[in-house]
Structure formats: C-alpha cells, structure tokens
Design a protein around this motif. Sequence first.
Motif, PDB file in Angstrom:
ATOM      1  N   ASN A   1       1.071  -1.459   0.057  1.00 57.11           N
ATOM      2  CA  ASN A   1       0.115  -0.096   0.083  1.00 57.11           C
ATOM      3  C   ASN A   1       0.967   1.272   0.363  1.00 57.11           C
ATOM      4  O   ASN A   1       0.092   2.003   0.317  1.00 57.11           O
ATOM      5  N   VAL A   2       1.549   1.514  -0.229  1.00 57.69           N
ATOM      6  CA  VAL A   2       3.242   2.582  -0.335  1.00 57.69           C
ATOM      7  C   VAL A   2       2.691   3.332  -1.594  1.00 57.69           C
ATOM      8  O   VAL A   2       1.951   2.538  -2.619  1.00 57.69           O
ATOM      9  N   GLN A   3       1.849   3.893  -1.595  1.00 58.51           N
ATOM     10  CA  GLN A   3       2.598   4.797  -2.863  1.00 58.51           C
ATOM     11  C   GLN A   3       3.256   5.855  -2.862  1.00 58.51           C
ATOM     12  O   GLN A   3       3.649   7.070  -1.801  1.00 58.51           O
ATOM     13  N   ILE A   4       3.994   6.043  -4.024  1.00 57.42           N
ATOM     14  CA  ILE A   4       5.207   6.913  -4.554  1.00 57.42           C
ATOM     15  C   ILE A   4       4.922   8.163  -5.891  1.00 57.42           C
ATOM     16  O   ILE A   4       4.708   7.190  -6.378  1.00 57.42           O
ATOM     17  N   GLY A   5       5.322   9.240  -5.464  1.00 59.09           N
ATOM     18  CA  GLY A   5       4.709   9.539  -5.962  1.00 59.09           C
ATOM     19  C   GLY A   5       5.494  10.459  -7.836  1.00 59.09           C
ATOM     20  O   GLY A   5       6.615   9.998  -7.599  1.00 59.09           O
TER      21      GLY A   5
END
Lengths: 356, 356, 356
Positions: C243-247
């Motif tokens: 569930n990590v989100q990296i921009g």
Amino acid sequence: MNRRSYRLEEIAHLVKGECFGEKDFQVFNLASLEQAQNQHICFVNGDKYLSQAEASQAGAYIVTAALKQQLSSKNNFIVVDNPYLAFATLTHIFEKKITQRGISSTAKIHPSAIIADDAYIGHYVVIGENCVVGSNTIIQAHAFIDDQVEIGKDCFIDAHVTITGAAKLKDRIRIHANTAIGAEGFGFAPYQGKWHRIAQLGSVQIGNDVRVGSNCSIDRGALDDTILEDGVIIDNLVQIAHNVQIGQHTAIAANTAIAGSVRIGKNCIIGGGSAVAGHLNIADNVTLTGMSMVTKSISEAGTFSSGIGLFENSHWKRTVVRLRQLADVPLTQITKRLDHMQAQLESLESTLKLRK
Amino acid sequence: MNRRSYRLEEIAHLVKGECFGEKDFQVFNLASLEQAQNQHICFVNGDKYLSQAEASQAGAYIVTAALKQQLSSKNNFIVVDNPYLAFATLTHIFEKKITQRGISSTAKIHPSAIIADDAYIGHYVVIGENCVVGSNTIIQAHAFIDDQVEIGKDCFIDAHVTITGAAKLKDRIRIHANTAIGAEGFGFAPYQGKWHRIAQLGSVQIGNDVRVGSNCSIDRGALDDTILEDGVIIDNLVQIAHNVQIGQHTAIAANTAIAGSVRIGKNCIIGGGSAVAGHLNIADNVTLTGMSMVTKSISEAGTFSSGIGLFENSHWKRTVVRLRQLADVPLTQITKRLDHMQAQLESLESTLKLRK
Amino acid sequence: MNRRSYRLEEIAHLVKGECFGEKDFQVFNLASLEQAQNQHICFVNGDKYLSQAEASQAGAYIVTAALKQQLSSKNNFIVVDNPYLAFATLTHIFEKKITQRGISSTAKIHPSAIIADDAYIGHYVVIGENCVVGSNTIIQAHAFIDDQVEIGKDCFIDAHVTITGAAKLKDRIRIHANTAIGAEGFGFAPYQGKWHRIAQLGSVQIGNDVRVGSNCSIDRGALDDTILEDGVIIDNLVQIAHNVQIGQHTAIAANTAIAGSVRIGKNCIIGGGSAVAGHLNIADNVTLTGMSMVTKSISEAGTFSSGIGLFENSHWKRTVVRLRQLADVPLTQITKRLDHMQAQLESLESTLKLRK
C-alpha cells in the motif's frame, strides 16, 4: 477472477459475528473504506476511522457493537469483538488460491525424492536427491530445492526460492519469492592476512507456520543448525546469519540483519532496519523500535531503541557539530558545579547582607 | 550422507598437528562442543570454552598444548597452534561436495560458449554468447550467465545467480544464491524535473578467491569497471554500486551499501548495516563498526564508528529530546564559563575574607 | 562486441551540440577521462575535472563553451550546454542492445496470454494465465510472470525477476535482476499470542518510465494497490511495503525500507539506507540524506537528516558515554543558570566595589 460472492449472513457465520441489516446482501469482495463500492464489505478498526466509514460507499461494515451505534447512516453490519481479526479471517475466503495440483511436465525431480500426490510443483522447479515435499504444498516456478531438503505439508514456496543446505521445513510455512534458505554462512578464519573459508556443515530448521518474505537470506549453520521456531514471521530483505535461533512468534521487519549465533527469544518484535551483533542473547518479549542496533545481550523484556528520528537538515548539521564536542564536556559535573557555585554565591550574598 | 570417517591420526596429519590418545579413533564429523556425540571431534577456541569442553560428549578435541593440560578428563587430542584455523581446514574434508560433472540435459548453452569438460552445469542454466566457464567450476540450477561473461576455474555459482554486463570472474570464486552481478548501475542525469537514464557501459571484474553472499547486488560500471580485488569476502544482502573498487582481502558484513565510485583499500573490515556515500576513498586497514555511515574519505588506517547501541526506550526518548536541544547549547563555552565564574567567586571570597 | 563507430559530427548532431576539430574523427566508444584511449570520447563535467581532462588520452571531449577555452591543448570538441546530459544521451548509442525478438523455445506461456510479436521472451521464462506483454518488451531468462500480470511496451525485465499479485506495469519500465514485485505484504493480525496471516488482495501498479534495481521487494497491497507513479527510480535492495504510494520522479537509493501505507510525494530524493515508518505522509520535493529514519509525517518540502557521520572509534565511545548521560542534563537551563549566576556575581562585585 474466480472469486465468488458471499451472502452477508454467510460472512457473519465465518467470522462468528452477528449479522444486522440485509442478511442476503451479496458481498463480492473486501475493500478499504476509501475505495469500497456498494458490493464490498469493509472493516472499521476503531473510532479514528469513523469519519472515513461515514463517507464510504461500502455496502456492509465489520464493526464492534460500540462502533455500530455511531454509524447510524449505514444499514448492513457484522458485529464482532475484533474487527481486524475478522478482516484477517475473511481475506482468506476472497484470496485467489492456486488450485493446480501435480507435477509440471518441465519440473526436474530426482527419482529418490518423495512428492505428495496433491502437491503442486510448478514449471522448471528442480528438486534434488532424497527431498520430501508434503501434502498440499505448492512450489512455484523455478524454485530450487537442493538435495536432502524436506518440506512439510500445506507450505507455499514462491518462484525463484533457493532452499539448500539440507534444510528441514515443517508445515504451513510460506517462503516468498527470491529468498535463499540454507546458503553458506559467512564463516572465515583470518590467518596471515587472508580469509580461510570455513565450509558450513550445519543446516536450517524451520518450524510450523513460519513466514519468510521475499529476498531474504537465511544461512545454514557452521556446525549446529540455524533455527526458526514455530510461528516466526519475517518481512522482506532480512538477513539471518548462521546459527541464529529465533523463538516462537517473534516478528522481524524488513531490512534487518541478525548476525551469527544470536539467540532471540519468543514473542519479540524487531523494527525495520535494525541490526543485532553476533553471539548475543535477546530475552523473550523484547521490542526493538526501528533502526535499532544491538551490541549487548538483553536479559529482560522491554522496549529498546537507538534509531534517531528526522531533524531538519541545518538543525541536524548543528547538532552533529555539538555531538562531536560532546565527549569532552563533563556533563554530569555541570549541574553539580552549578549547584555548588549557586550555594557559594548565596553564602557570599548573605555574608554581605550581614555586614551591611 | 556420503561423508566417510577419518582416523584421529589422519586428521592430525591433515592439520599438521600432533595426535594424542587413540590414534585409530574413528571421527565421523565435526561438531560443536554443545551438541557433539562420541564419534565427533570438536575444537576448543580458547580458555573461555574450557568448561563447555569439560562437559562435552565429543570423542576428540583440537586444542593448543596449553588447553590440553587443562582438560585432564579427556583422552583424544590433536594439538595445534591455532585450533580455529585447524577447524576451518577440517570443515573442507567433512563438507558434502558436488561431485557431478558435465552439462545437464536441460541447460541452454550458446554454441559459441566454451565450457570446460569437467565443469558442472546444473538444470535449466542458461549460458550466453561467447561465455567461458573454467575447469572444475560448478554452476547450479537456474543460474543465468549472460553474453560475454567469463568465469574461471574452481568457482561455485549457486542457484538463481544472475551474471550479466559481460562480467569477468577469475578463479576459486564463490557466488551464493540469488545474487545479481553486473546489473545496470543506478545512473540518471536529472534534467527538467525528470531522470534521464545513463546506459551503463562498464563491466565487473572479480578477482581470485572472492566470496559474495546471497541476495547481493554488484552493479556494472558506468564507463570503467566495478572491481573486487583478490580475496574480498562479502556477506549477504550487500549493495556494491557502479564503479566501486574494493581492495584485496577486505571483508564486508551483511546489509551494507557502498555507493557509486567508492574506493575501499585492502584489509578493511566493514561492519553490518553500514553505508558509504558516493565518490569517497577509504584507506587500507580501516575497520568500521556496525551501522557506520561514511560521509567523508578516510585517509588513514584505524577504527571508526557512528552506530549507537541500544537504550531502554524511555531513556532513549528523553535522550532524543535533549539531542533536539543540543544544537543551541554552547557546549564548549560551558566549562570555560564555569571555570571563569569559579575564579570570580574565589576572588570575591578572598576579598571578603581580607576585609573581615 | 557489435558496437560500430560514429563520426564526431554525427555525435554532435545526436546531442544537438556544435562540433569543433576533425568532423570525421571516428569515435568507437565513450570512456572515462582516466581510462580513455585515442578513439574514445569523454565528457568534462565542470571545472574540477579540467586537470584530468588535460592529462586524458581521449581523442574528443564533450564540453561547455567555457570549458573548451580552458582546454587549449585539445583539438576535437563537441560543445553543449549540459555535458552530463549529452553523455547520458550518448550512452544509449554505445549500449549493446538485446536485438533478439520472439519467444524462446523453452519459454512456457499460458495459451490465454497475449505476447506482442516483437517482444523477446528468454529461455525458461514462465508466463501465466491472461498475462499481457507489450510491443518491444524484453523478458530475460527465468523471469516468472504470474497470472493476470500485464506489462506494457518497451519494458526490460531482467533474469530471475518474479512478478506476481496481478501487477500492472505500464511502458518503458526497467526491472533489474532478481527483484520480486507483487509478493505478499507483511500483514498479520496479532491475536492470543500468535500472528494471523492477512491474505493480501491488492495488487501493484507501476507507471511509465519507472526503474527498479536488482533484489528489490515491492509488495502487493492488502486491499488497495501499491503504486509507483511515472518516472520513479529505485536503486537495489529496496523494500517497498504494501500500500505504499510513491509520487512521480521520486528517487530512492539502495538498501532503503519504506514501511506499509506510506505516501511519498513527487520529486523526492531518499538517501541510501533510510527507513520510513508505516502510515506516514511525505510531501513533494523532500530530500532525505543517507541513513535517515522517518518517524513522523513531513508536511513541507525541505532537506531532512538523522544519520550520523563517522567518528574515530575512541572519540565515538566517549561520545556514547556522554549520550547516555544526556537525558538527565537540563540542557536548556544551563545557559540560563550561567547567565543568572553571572549577573549575581557582577552585582556582588559592584556591591563590594561600592563599599571599598
């Protein structure tokens, strides 16, 4: 996707909860409160998620009795004591399982290996001499199971896992992709400026219900075995060196390194990015927060730390300048000297007053 | 298991030691003092293991002359100067070796590759164009040896190892499971808010007797090569970035990251969980203790540190509060001010006394 | 090697630079200033490399106009605004590319999978049910592409990569050797002293132009997906939890661990060996220096740190002794007390003087 739907009442039954609202409501999946649609069920993990739950589009909610009362705008509920545990249980019914069984045509299995009839052995798996693979165990493509390795029943070994060093794995173990179990420990005798390799003769023992993440390294022992006891759970990219022993139900987060011959007790929790130096003992029920470094044995339960949280960079730079000065500052004396001088000053002042 | 036994006298001969007791005593394996049984031999690595040796069930002991005198209850000994080195030597005779030779039927070898007749190439190994594999080298199942890679003699390449980027490996090298050698370095030119990939054109050179653990990443150089000199030993989960050069007989423990273009000297020891920033030089004979961070070059031999050992958690929290205050505390002035005020106080006191 | 040579003028054209000297000079490769021979071209990345450039044997140089004027002993130049960017561009023309296309005879592709005609699928690759592989994508030997995984066009998936969890990859993505994408996240509900596995139902989404190094672990989400946005670049041995989100365009250096449900903004740079605790948000344009630990959300752009650089070991040991005392030292009061006592002293002194 081959997931079927479940009636709300069925789900309540599965988690031993009580059903409120439309018993026949069809649930097609679990979802997060944020992304749920009407055919989904969500769990509400405490009061702090109430506003998210209010705003959610989910058709049903797993809650405690107390939470239910605060969600008056919703209709369909399953009430349980522990929504998080109920959620954990439900993930298993919505999980897409590997249903294939048997040995892929391309797998290379040594004739002496014993493979249960209802195991699944994926493409290009190689299984060596005298190996054993138990009932209902799944071994994904390209796994390499070296000679003398034994794997129990109901295990899952993912793709590109290497299991060597005659490791013995019990039941219900999950080993995720690209992990190496039983590779040679880092043992060298220094002599005349060179490193002399110590061939590693020990093995690895892994207990029931152990979980090892992806890209982990769990080395075989030098003479005795490396041991993970029942219920140990390990995240990704974790190093377990030779002869380490880890007690039941201990959890180790990602990018942690445990050096050789360390013994860790039961029910410990080791934060991510930590390191434990060799030959130390850690007692049961010890918690280490993230990026801890352990350089001495820990003889009692408790929480320990040494990782420093973030500073704004210019503040940090000034702090490090001070740290470099710190060794020469007699910290414990400062307060004493201040107190002593204060007393002297007061004595002088009163002397002067008396003489007025 | 295919290990045979050895007579005590034979073992003494192998380690150039002197045999005491039953010369014909049959030794079936090495063992730890703790777990040894009668048919096993153990080594005693100094006085601190004497009580364990006394309690051991082992049938024979590798000791120094001095240790032998203190173990009067035991009968069978091999006396050497360095028991640990003798143990290292003996592990090789009890190690179960891979004796298979030749190319597995399922290996895919490019016709231009040259494979020594007495090499072993395991199942599903893929070897590309113009590769060379030397005499007596073992390549385990699923290894991928990409085009132009050359591997010398007496090497061991374990399962799921990837060797690419036209890497050149010399002799007696051991690369453990799931390690990637020669993958592309992390090189990107930032321009207008995006990262522009720099294709990596350099390679990797690995010297004689190098050992690389499992799940390591050793990237190819950008233009010049990444170089590991003879005798370097590397533990598991270690990152060696592009263009790094590591000097002879340097040892690097697990979970360490060496950034791009770092040059490390000979005979260094780098503790686990350390990190070295890019473009730095580290002199010969440098030791870094665990979890060190290197941000400046090190020009002289010595031992260096920056990893903090564990604190009890509430003590640690109070310490971090102080750390956040530290930048604004004029540490170097405190003692000076205290001394100065002390002098003033004493001067005042003596003035007062004089006036009495 | 199948690299051909290029005329200097051709190269100038490719990097939109101006050519000076012999337009027909044949360039056979890029090289470093140090190792270049006459048939090579080098780039000069600023004034600090001028003396190395003077001493270089290279036949041609990529420079700025200002640098060119300072290299009067050299003849052949390409003048550009940004030599480093020109170098990045040129690496692509000298890179040895994989030109094979089609599906290797040993690859196992599920009949339902759709593979572009001009993709390359290496030996022993396994591709599962309903997978998609786009045009011009290269999948190296032994990669495992599990059911429902979709990969766009112009991607490079290196050997021993595992992609599972129904991950969706867009275009121009590079995944280096032995990386695991979509393996199960580390999710367990603690209950009655045991860990209860939470089957992970989310997936992984990877945007255009993303680069992931070797031996990385990028877990699938628990319910929602783990997301790497366009242009993210990740070094080796990095952990990205569920569930990590990296921009967009964020860069993460080696051996970093990002815990579950972290959201990282755009254009961030995360130094090697860092760790970010779970459920935190990091704003856009944040830079973390090496070995930082993030334990609180970061709401504004800036540079942050917590990794300590090296101390000489005996200095470090004395520093840690002081650190252990620090919690009990009232740092903020010391200066106040000193100032206060100073004032008292001065008052006493003037009182005494008055009475003289």
